[in-house]
Design a protein around this motif. Structure first.
Motif, PDB file in Angstrom:
ATOM      1  N   GLY A 403      65.569 -23.104 -79.126  1.00  0.00           N
ATOM      2  CA  GLY A 403      65.912 -22.177 -78.065  1.00  0.00           C
ATOM      3  C   GLY A 403      66.704 -21.012 -78.624  1.00  0.00           C
ATOM      4  N   TYR A 404      67.224 -20.177 -77.733  1.00  0.00           N
ATOM      5  CA  TYR A 404      67.911 -18.948 -78.128  1.00  0.00           C
ATOM      6  C   TYR A 404      69.129 -19.265 -78.992  1.00  0.00           C
ATOM      7  CZ  TYR A 404      70.201 -14.401 -77.707  1.00  0.00           C
ATOM      8  OH  TYR A 404      70.790 -13.196 -77.979  1.00  0.00           O
ATOM      9  N   GLU A 405      69.194 -18.614 -80.183  1.00  0.00           N
ATOM     10  CA  GLU A 405      70.293 -18.761 -81.132  1.00  0.00           C
ATOM     11  C   GLU A 405      70.480 -20.209 -81.601  1.00  0.00           C
ATOM     12  OE1 GLU A 405      73.773 -16.887 -79.507  1.00  0.00           O
ATOM     13  OE2 GLU A 405      73.075 -14.898 -80.095  1.00  0.00           O
ATOM     14  N   LYS A 406      69.376 -20.966 -81.652  1.00  0.00           N
ATOM     15  CA  LYS A 406      69.404 -22.328 -82.186  1.00  0.00           C
ATOM     16  C   LYS A 406      68.293 -22.464 -83.226  1.00  0.00           C
ATOM     17  CE  LYS A 406      71.218 -24.366 -77.908  1.00  0.00           C
ATOM     18  NZ  LYS A 406      70.975 -25.356 -76.818  1.00  0.00           N
ATOM     19  N   ASP A 407      68.268 -21.510 -84.166  1.00  0.00           N
ATOM     20  CA  ASP A 407      67.218 -21.466 -85.171  1.00  0.00           C
ATOM     21  C   ASP A 407      67.447 -22.491 -86.274  1.00  0.00           C
ATOM     22  OD1 ASP A 407      66.245 -19.322 -83.754  1.00  0.00           O
ATOM     23  OD2 ASP A 407      67.136 -17.824 -85.083  1.00  0.00           O
ATOM     24  N   GLU A 408      66.375 -22.757 -87.012  1.00  0.00           N
ATOM     25  CA  GLU A 408      66.489 -23.608 -88.192  1.00  0.00           C
ATOM     26  C   GLU A 408      67.232 -22.861 -89.305  1.00  0.00           C
ATOM     27  OE1 GLU A 408      62.857 -24.273 -90.376  1.00  0.00           O
ATOM     28  OE2 GLU A 408      61.853 -22.639 -89.334  1.00  0.00           O
ATOM     29  N   VAL A 409      67.972 -23.605 -90.121  1.00  0.00           N
ATOM     30  CA  VAL A 409      68.646 -23.060 -91.298  1.00  0.00           C
ATOM     31  C   VAL A 409      68.478 -24.061 -92.434  1.00  0.00           C
ATOM     32  CG1 VAL A 409      70.336 -21.643 -90.067  1.00  0.00           C
ATOM     33  CG2 VAL A 409      70.826 -24.056 -90.487  1.00  0.00           C
ATOM     34  N   ASP A 410      68.912 -23.653 -93.648  1.00  0.00           N
ATOM     35  CA  ASP A 410      68.770 -24.561 -94.788  1.00  0.00           C
ATOM     36  C   ASP A 410      69.940 -25.546 -94.836  1.00  0.00           C
ATOM     37  OD1 ASP A 410      70.954 -23.253 -95.908  1.00  0.00           O
ATOM     38  OD2 ASP A 410      69.731 -22.013 -97.239  1.00  0.00           O
ATOM     39  N   HIS A 411      70.006 -26.349 -95.897  1.00  0.00           N
ATOM     40  CA  HIS A 411      71.030 -27.395 -95.995  1.00  0.00           C
ATOM     41  C   HIS A 411      72.442 -26.820 -95.978  1.00  0.00           C
ATOM     42  CE1 HIS A 411      68.725 -31.039 -96.297  1.00  0.00           C
ATOM     43  NE2 HIS A 411      67.989 -30.564 -97.297  1.00  0.00           N
ATOM     44  N   ASP A 412      72.596 -25.604 -96.520  1.00  0.00           N
ATOM     45  CA  ASP A 412      73.917 -24.970 -96.566  1.00  0.00           C
ATOM     46  C   ASP A 412      74.165 -24.066 -95.367  1.00  0.00           C
ATOM     47  OD1 ASP A 412      74.543 -26.157 -99.048  1.00  0.00           O
ATOM     48  OD2 ASP A 412      73.339 -24.642-100.087  1.00  0.00           O
ATOM     49  N   TYR A 413      73.345 -24.189 -94.358  1.00  0.00           N
ATOM     50  CA  TYR A 413      73.441 -23.411 -93.118  1.00  0.00           C
ATOM     51  C   TYR A 413      73.230 -21.920 -93.358  1.00  0.00           C
ATOM     52  CZ  TYR A 413      75.223 -27.794 -91.351  1.00  0.00           C
ATOM     53  OH  TYR A 413      75.341 -29.110 -91.012  1.00  0.00           O
ATOM     54  N   GLY A 414      72.442 -21.619 -94.368  1.00  0.00           N
ATOM     55  CA  GLY A 414      72.044 -20.238 -94.591  1.00  0.00           C
ATOM     56  C   GLY A 414      70.688 -19.976 -93.956  1.00  0.00           C
ATOM     57  N   GLN A 415      70.453 -18.725 -93.549  1.00  0.00           N
ATOM     58  CA  GLN A 415      69.194 -18.371 -92.889  1.00  0.00           C
ATOM     59  C   GLN A 415      68.018 -18.550 -93.841  1.00  0.00           C
ATOM     60  OE1 GLN A 415      68.909 -17.168 -89.442  1.00  0.00           O
ATOM     61  NE2 GLN A 415      66.944 -18.017 -90.016  1.00  0.00           N
ATOM     62  N   ILE A 416      66.959 -19.180 -93.391  1.00  0.00           N
ATOM     63  CA  ILE A 416      65.762 -19.345 -94.226  1.00  0.00           C
ATOM     64  C   ILE A 416      64.787 -18.207 -93.917  1.00  0.00           C
ATOM     65  CG2 ILE A 416      66.026 -21.840 -94.194  1.00  0.00           C
ATOM     66  CD1 ILE A 416      63.571 -21.939 -92.361  1.00  0.00           C
ATOM     67  N   PRO A 417      63.875 -17.919 -94.842  1.00  0.00           N
ATOM     68  CA  PRO A 417      62.868 -16.892 -94.570  1.00  0.00           C
ATOM     69  C   PRO A 417      61.955 -17.318 -93.415  1.00  0.00           C
ATOM     70  CG  PRO A 417      62.956 -17.430 -96.919  1.00  0.00           C
ATOM     71  CD  PRO A 417      63.755 -18.470 -96.192  1.00  0.00           C
ATOM     72  N   TYR A 418      61.399 -16.316 -92.727  1.00  0.00           N
ATOM     73  CA  TYR A 418      60.435 -16.620 -91.677  1.00  0.00           C
ATOM     74  C   TYR A 418      59.233 -17.334 -92.281  1.00  0.00           C
ATOM     75  CZ  TYR A 418      62.664 -13.957 -87.942  1.00  0.00           C
ATOM     76  OH  TYR A 418      63.529 -13.523 -86.977  1.00  0.00           O
ATOM     77  N   ARG A 419      58.682 -18.267 -91.536  1.00  0.00           N
ATOM     78  CA  ARG A 419      57.443 -18.928 -91.931  1.00  0.00           C
ATOM     79  C   ARG A 419      56.263 -18.072 -91.473  1.00  0.00           C
ATOM     80  NH1 ARG A 419      58.914 -24.247 -93.137  1.00  0.00           N
ATOM     81  NH2 ARG A 419      60.875 -24.980 -92.191  1.00  0.00           N
ATOM     82  N   ARG A 420      55.152 -18.194 -92.148  1.00  0.00           N
ATOM     83  CA  ARG A 420      53.949 -17.450 -91.761  1.00  0.00           C
ATOM     84  C   ARG A 420      52.796 -18.425 -91.552  1.00  0.00           C
ATOM     85  NH1 ARG A 420      51.957 -11.748 -94.031  1.00  0.00           N
ATOM     86  NH2 ARG A 420      53.756 -11.288 -92.697  1.00  0.00           N
ATOM     87  N   LEU A 421      52.132 -18.298 -90.405  1.00  0.00           N
ATOM     88  CA  LEU A 421      50.953 -19.095 -90.096  1.00  0.00           C
ATOM     89  C   LEU A 421      49.769 -18.157 -89.907  1.00  0.00           C
ATOM     90  CD1 LEU A 421      49.544 -21.744 -89.346  1.00  0.00           C
ATOM     91  CD2 LEU A 421      50.337 -21.416 -86.994  1.00  0.00           C
TER      92      LEU A 421
END
Length: 444
Positions: A403-421
């Protein structure tokens, strides 16, 4: 008087919108030198969702960085000095203030009240407070997504106020991700002669499809807008539906509005590798780039097929496959030429099937709803997924969220790159979510 070598950002708080019954901040960019020559007046570009235009506040998230873009364009001489007025968006009713009377969602559609605020209340205030050129030919309006719809409606309804319209990734058509049913969210307007239009879309925006925007641009050309001096359309093949991508190409509408045309230095043909005699419509995207980093997609191109019995192409780039085989298409713009070879097959399905498998961390609440642009069903403890059907060729960049502002992050809580499908064929795709941004230890 000393010279002001830097641009300024001025914040106007508590600007009242009488019909909307709310107040908002207005962020105003003043170019370098604004305080030096008090006789000089400036064109004005109005922009929606002002908290993302300059990023003056940490909580506004991603930013277009328009102050840096304008500084660079003005310093290089690519555009004349301008004022930018960024209007804060009020989220109380979502995007209701950006829609007029055509919307696929159950919202109030108070776009006319927002239009009244911009034209009858805000613009007169800014014309008094700053040294503006108030005429329509010096006044622009720009926004993206739902704010692109607002720009389209407000600008085309009021050509005597806004002579320049920057319409980025407009939400022209809602696509139901489960049924693929399309619902139009715009209406056509007659020609406003002389009005400058910029229409664009990214190639990785998912259900914001290039064809939806391209068809509007073609309709406007058919109504009399002239490609070049009045209207440019651009498909940015690798761009997603994001503030970062809009900011990355925002210099181009500014050059169209406030700059001079430069010489073309490069042409490129983009498109699918294979097309079907039976199957979805396919297009060439002929991109022309000028020596001022301005690019556009040519909708009135000059093409030649080396194998017309296999494949031909229309001036708008639409491919006309005739029979199976290999065909090379040549495109010319002035003295520049590009080519691309296509494989034509007998048949391609309109849609492809994608099997999704998403693993989520143990910290995920049991009742969590998971989204990958669309809601993903729960399969079991820690697993979400299922089979989805997507239009062939659909591409989108996304984050998995709760949901809003509940995005996935990495193990260190850093932003991960967008995935592409990329929905180029039937396939299975698997993703693993490491952490959620709202579950940092200091917030638990």
């Amino acid at each position: 008087m000393s010279t002001t070598n830097q641009s300024q950002l001025v914040v106007l708080p508590g600007i009242h919108a009488s019909r909307l019954g709310n107040e908002r901040e207005i962020y105003v960019y003043l170019p370098a030198g604004y305080d030096d020559d008090l006789s000089q007046r400036y064109p004005v570009l109005y922009m929606h969702v002002g908290q993302h235009v300059f990023n003056p506040r940490k909580e506004s998230g991603e930013s277009w960085g328009m102050h840096r873009i304008a500084d660079q364009l003005i310093a290089s001489g690519h555009i004349q000095p301008i004022i930018i007025a960024a209007v804060e968006h009020k989220y109380e009713e979502g995007t209701s203030e950006y829609f007029h009377d055509v919307c696929a969602y159950p919202i109030r559609c108070v776009g006319e009240d927002y239009e009244h605020f911009l034209i009858e209340e805000l613009k007169p205030l800014l014309d008094r407070a700053f040294r503006t050129l108030p005429q329509a030919e010096h006044t622009g309006l720009m926004g993206s997504s739902a704010a692109g719809i607002a720009t389209y409606n407000i600008g085309l309804r009021n050509p005597d106020v806004f002579g320049m319209l920057g319409i980025l990734s407009p939400f022209f058509v809602r696509v139901d991700p489960y049924t693929l049913e399309e619902t139009m969210q715009y209406r056509g307007y007659p020609l406003n002669e002389g009005q400058k239009i910029w229409l664009d879309i990214g190639g990785a925006e998912g259900f914001f499809m290039p064809g939806h925007v391209k068809s509007v641009a073609e309709d406007m050309l058919n109504k009399g807008w002239k490609q070049g001096g009045e209207l440019y359309y651009f498909e940015d093949r690798d761009a997603a539906h994001s503030e970062w991508d809009w900011g990355r190409r925002a210099h181009m509408p500014l050059i169209h509005f406030f700059g001079e045309e430069a010489a073309a230095v490069k042409v490129e043909l983009q498109g699918p590798d294979a097309v079907g005699v039976k199957g979805p419509l396919a297009y060439i995207n002929a991109v022309v780039t000028r020596d001022n980093a301005f690019s556009f997609s040519d909708l009135q191109g000059s093409y030649r097929s080396m194998h017309p019995e296999v494949l031909e192409v229309m001036p708008d780039g639409r491919l006309l496959p005739k029979r199976s085989g290999i065909a090379t298409i040549f495109y010319r713009y002035g003295d520049l030429e590009a080519s691309r070879t296509f494989t034509v097959v007998e048949s391609l399905s309109e849609t492809v099937e994608i099997e999704l498998d998403i693993q989520v961390p143990p910290s995920t609440p049991d009742d969590a709803e998971i989204y990958a642009t669309f809601e993903v069903p729960k399969l079991g403890k820690g697993r979400y997924g299922g089979m989805i059907k997507l239009p062939r060729g659909l591409t989108f960049d996304f984050l998995i969220t709760r949901g809003y502002e509940k995005d996935e992050v990495d193990h260190d809580y850093g932003q991960i790159p967008y995935r592409r499908l990329v929905a180029d064929r039937d396939k299975k795709v698997s993703y693993t979510v490491e952490n959620w941004i709202d579950l940092k230890p200091e917030f638990q």
